[in-house]
Every structure is written in structure tokens, then in C-alpha cells.
Design a protein around this motif. Structure first.
Motif, PDB file in Angstrom:
ATOM      1  N   ALA A 168       0.825  -1.206   0.000  1.00 51.04           N
ATOM      2  CA  ALA A 168       0.000   0.000   0.000  1.00 51.04           C
ATOM      3  C   ALA A 168       0.858   1.254   0.000  1.00 51.04           C
ATOM      4  N   LEU A 225      -1.387   4.307  -1.217  1.00 52.57           N
ATOM      5  CA  LEU A 225      -2.745   4.093  -0.717  1.00 52.57           C
ATOM      6  C   LEU A 225      -2.816   4.312   0.789  1.00 52.57           C
ATOM      7  N   LEU A 268     -10.640   3.988   1.013  1.00 48.53           N
ATOM      8  CA  LEU A 268      -9.298   3.842   0.484  1.00 48.53           C
ATOM      9  C   LEU A 268      -8.990   5.112  -0.308  1.00 48.53           C
ATOM     10  N   ARG A 313      -5.807   7.734  -2.165  1.00 47.28           N
ATOM     11  CA  ARG A 313      -4.485   7.738  -2.791  1.00 47.28           C
ATOM     12  C   ARG A 313      -3.828   9.097  -2.576  1.00 47.28           C
TER      13      ARG A 313
END
Length: 110
Positions: free
Chosen positions: A2, A7, A28, A30
Motif C-alpha cells: 500500500a 494508498l 481507500l 491515494r
């Protein structure tokens, strides 16, 4: 993995993004993703560091950051109260309790 992809798992607290998101929803996001008006974002208010990170909708780019607002018109703990925000990440979607993509959608389309 991740961390390599930039992320970030985020847990929603509070009613400011209802009905799009509810307290307890797991998201989630970014880091470093391009932000456009209508995107749900993770941000903070430079002039109010005591508030911490917030989940809001990007409305428009401003000098020094973004104007952000919650989807719940009755909760104004956003740029209407605290001014321009610094965006840290764009929310890609909710993975719990009901998975759904959120990036790039307007409040009416969600």
C-alpha cells in the motif's frame, strides 16, 4: 505494498458527508492523486491544526489550497467555517461496509 502505491486506509467519523458517507465507513485514498472538483478528499485546515484530518468534497481550487465542503448541508465544519484546506489524498472508494467507487462523482450522482 500500500505504501508503494500511495494508498491510505481512512475511517469516517461524524455526519458531515451524509448521505454519501456515514460514520464508520472505511475508505481507500491515494496520496498525491490529481484532485478535481467533485472528488471526495482527505484534507486539513492549515489555520486550524487542532481539527486534524477531515473527509470532504473538493469544490474548487483556491490560492493556497482547496475549498472543501461536506455533503450534509446542516454540518458546516468545512471551508465555510475554516477557510481554504490543504488536500492530502483523493478518496478512491469505500471498501466497507458496502464497497463503492467515489472518485470524481458529484453529490447528486452518488
Amino acid at each position: 505494498m500500500a505504501k508503494l502505491l500511495g494508498l491510505w486506509a481512512v475511517l469516517v467519523r461524524g455526519p458531515s458527508m451524509a448521505p454519501t458517507l456515514r460514520s464508520g465507513d472505511a475508505l481507500l485514498a491515494r496520496r498525491g492523486a490529481r484532485v478535481r472538483p467533485g472528488d471526495v478528499v482527505i484534507a486539513d485546515f492549515p489555520h486550524r491544526p487542532d481539527i486534524g484530518l477531515v473527509v470532504k468534497r473538493a469544490v474548487r481550487a483556491e490560492s493556497g489550497g482547496w475549498w472543501i465542503e461536506g455533503d450534509n448541508e446542516f454540518v458546516t465544519d468545512d471551508s465555510r467555517s475554516f477557510g481554504v484546506a490543504r488536500v492530502h489524498a483523493r478518496v478512491l472508494g469505500r471498501y466497507w461496509p458496502r464497497p463503492r467507487l467515489l472518485a470524481g462523482r458529484s453529490p447528486a450522482a452518488v
